[in-house]
Motif scaffolding. Structure first.
Motif, PDB file in Angstrom:
ATOM      1  N   PRO A  87       0.801  -1.240   0.000  1.00 15.00           N
ATOM      2  CA  PRO A  87       0.000   0.000   0.000  1.00 15.00           C
ATOM      3  C   PRO A  87       0.824   1.275   0.000  1.00 15.00           C
ATOM      4  O   PRO A  87       0.289   2.355  -0.284  1.00 15.00           O
ATOM      5  CB  PRO A  87      -0.822  -0.122   1.297  1.00 15.00           C
ATOM      6  N   TYR A  88       2.114   1.183   0.304  1.00 17.54           N
ATOM      7  CA  TYR A  88       2.964   2.372   0.356  1.00 17.54           C
ATOM      8  C   TYR A  88       3.604   2.694  -0.993  1.00 17.54           C
ATOM      9  O   TYR A  88       4.423   3.610  -1.086  1.00 17.54           O
ATOM     10  CB  TYR A  88       4.035   2.193   1.430  1.00 17.54           C
ATOM     11  N   LEU A  89       3.208   1.960  -2.026  1.00 16.82           N
ATOM     12  CA  LEU A  89       3.741   2.212  -3.369  1.00 16.82           C
ATOM     13  C   LEU A  89       2.753   3.029  -4.192  1.00 16.82           C
ATOM     14  O   LEU A  89       2.591   2.812  -5.393  1.00 16.82           O
ATOM     15  CB  LEU A  89       4.051   0.881  -4.070  1.00 16.82           C
ATOM     16  N   GLN A  90       2.075   3.969  -3.552  1.00 15.19           N
ATOM     17  CA  GLN A  90       1.049   4.762  -4.231  1.00 15.19           C
ATOM     18  C   GLN A  90       1.619   5.577  -5.385  1.00 15.19           C
ATOM     19  O   GLN A  90       0.910   5.858  -6.353  1.00 15.19           O
ATOM     20  CB  GLN A  90       0.365   5.698  -3.220  1.00 15.19           C
ATOM     21  N   PRO A  94      -1.205   3.843  -7.725  1.00 16.66           N
ATOM     22  CA  PRO A  94      -2.179   4.387  -6.779  1.00 16.66           C
ATOM     23  C   PRO A  94      -3.465   3.568  -6.736  1.00 16.66           C
ATOM     24  O   PRO A  94      -3.866   2.960  -7.728  1.00 16.66           O
ATOM     25  CB  PRO A  94      -2.434   5.803  -7.314  1.00 16.66           C
ATOM     26  N   GLY A  95      -4.089   3.545  -5.583  1.00 21.32           N
ATOM     27  CA  GLY A  95      -5.352   2.821  -5.444  1.00 21.32           C
ATOM     28  C   GLY A  95      -5.724   2.680  -3.986  1.00 21.32           C
ATOM     29  O   GLY A  95      -4.931   2.931  -3.084  1.00 21.32           O
ATOM     30  N   LYS A  96      -6.966   2.275  -3.750  1.00 20.04           N
ATOM     31  CA  LYS A  96      -7.443   1.983  -2.388  1.00 20.04           C
ATOM     32  C   LYS A  96      -7.369   0.471  -2.218  1.00 20.04           C
ATOM     33  O   LYS A  96      -8.230  -0.269  -2.711  1.00 20.04           O
ATOM     34  CB  LYS A  96      -8.868   2.507  -2.211  1.00 20.04           C
ATOM     35  N   VAL A 147      -5.357 -12.472  -0.720  1.00 15.54           N
ATOM     36  CA  VAL A 147      -5.786 -11.687  -1.877  1.00 15.54           C
ATOM     37  C   VAL A 147      -5.433 -10.218  -1.681  1.00 15.54           C
ATOM     38  O   VAL A 147      -5.427  -9.701  -0.557  1.00 15.54           O
ATOM     39  CB  VAL A 147      -7.298 -11.808  -2.140  1.00 15.54           C
ATOM     40  N   VAL A 148      -5.140  -9.565  -2.793  1.00 20.91           N
ATOM     41  CA  VAL A 148      -4.961  -8.118  -2.836  1.00 20.91           C
ATOM     42  C   VAL A 148      -6.052  -7.595  -3.761  1.00 20.91           C
ATOM     43  O   VAL A 148      -6.141  -8.022  -4.918  1.00 20.91           O
ATOM     44  CB  VAL A 148      -3.575  -7.730  -3.388  1.00 20.91           C
ATOM     45  N   TYR A 149      -6.899  -6.721  -3.252  1.00 15.47           N
ATOM     46  CA  TYR A 149      -7.963  -6.223  -4.120  1.00 15.47           C
ATOM     47  C   TYR A 149      -8.108  -4.710  -3.998  1.00 15.47           C
ATOM     48  O   TYR A 149      -7.672  -4.089  -3.034  1.00 15.47           O
ATOM     49  CB  TYR A 149      -9.293  -6.923  -3.850  1.00 15.47           C
ATOM     50  N   ARG A 150      -8.742  -4.157  -5.034  1.00 19.44           N
ATOM     51  CA  ARG A 150      -8.845  -2.702  -5.165  1.00 19.44           C
ATOM     52  C   ARG A 150     -10.298  -2.274  -5.028  1.00 19.44           C
ATOM     53  O   ARG A 150     -11.183  -2.807  -5.699  1.00 19.44           O
ATOM     54  CB  ARG A 150      -8.309  -2.289  -6.535  1.00 19.44           C
TER      55      ARG A 150
END
Length: 291
Positions: A87-90, A94-96, A147-150
């Protein structure tokens, strides 16, 4: 150690020791080693020695822990590593983002994501119709380990800098929340502490199901493992078309261990996997997910 990923890699290893996921038995065998393989025991023990000697981690000597317990702990720590890094690679992607340990006991299922929402309907149909179940099978609804989701965007967020969309256009765009869609699955992470018996093939089956049954964008499909044996790593890492890449929990230490205590064949095979970019270190995973 100022780099975020370097610090989190250290903490990942630290937690493996603290949670008794990575341990030694009284016979000096590491918990990720195959007790029936001399090579596996030697390589796994050398990895532990390197981590303890150079990173000052503390290793516990415990009785044998069940493979299922070790597997669940490894999944959790893999999830926590990604939560602490990706999450720190915005600035790159970028994304939620949300990162969860999924598995079979979580209320969130694969069908809760936009690309796979139709699978819940298929599952309900086959549950009611035995003939349909026989024709279609029932292996299309998979539950990834992590999972990684947006999350989707409100129109106000899309139009923050200028008016991009209105009620007349982009009525089916997946990322637009007003269209009533579901979160977008960005990555499926299969976390396998070791690769005994058919575990490697289970990961490949999960990957093929995600590829075959998706509608829309294909998520990243990766495997994270602590398996010490190059030939077992190769059984999953070699080849393309299903899994993006296999990530090792301590690749740098693995390379040293294999060079020091492994056979010539093991050294050559590991070099093939690494040079061919089919096996990477877990520190590479957050950046690879930003592609």
């Amino acid at each position: 150690m100022n780099a975020l990923i370097a610090k989190e890699r250290y903490h990942f290893h630290e937690k493996l020791f603290e949670t008794n996921t990575l341990t030694l038995t009284k016979a000096d065998v590491a918990s990720n080693a195959d007790t029936s393989s001399r090579g596996s025991k030697a390589i796994a023990k050398r990895i532990v020695d390197i981590l303890v000697e150079e990173q000052q981690h503390k290793i516990n000597v415990v009785e044998k822990i069940s493979g299922q317990t070790l597997g669940k702990q490894f999944e959790m720590l893999t999830m926590e590593f990604l939560q602490a890094t990706f999450p720190y690679l915005q600035n790159l992607y970028p994304g939620k983002w949300s990162i969860l340990q999924l598995g079979n006991n979580n209320k969130l299922k694969t069908s809760d994501f936009e690309q796979y929402e139709h699978l819940a309907y298929l599952s309900a149909l086959t549950a009611e119709n035995a003939q349909l179940a026989a024709a279609l099978g029932n292996d299309y609804l998979v539950a990834p380990d992590v999972v990684v989701y947006r999350e989707l965007y409100e129109d106000a967020e899309i139009n923050q800098n200028q008016c991009i969309v209105d009620n007349n256009v982009s009525k089916m765009a997946d990322i637009r929340k007003n269209n009533g869609g579901k979160p977008l699955l960005h990555a499926s992470v299969s976390a396998k502490y070791t690769m005994r018996s058919d575990r490697a093939q289970n990961s490949r089956t999960e990957a093929l199901n995600l590829i075959r049954n998706r509608k829309g964008h294909l998520p990243h499909i990766v495997v994270v493992t602590a398996e010490p044996m190059p030939n077992r790593l190769a059984s999953l890492a070699l080849g393309t078309g299903d899994i993006d890449c296999v990530y090792h929990f301590a690749l740098y230490e693995l390379i040293r261990a294999v060079k020091e205590v492994g056979s010539e064949d093991a050294i050559e095979l590991l070099d093939t996997l690494v040079s061919g970019k089919r096996l990477k270190d877990i520190s590479d995973l957050p950046l690879d997910l930003a592609v």
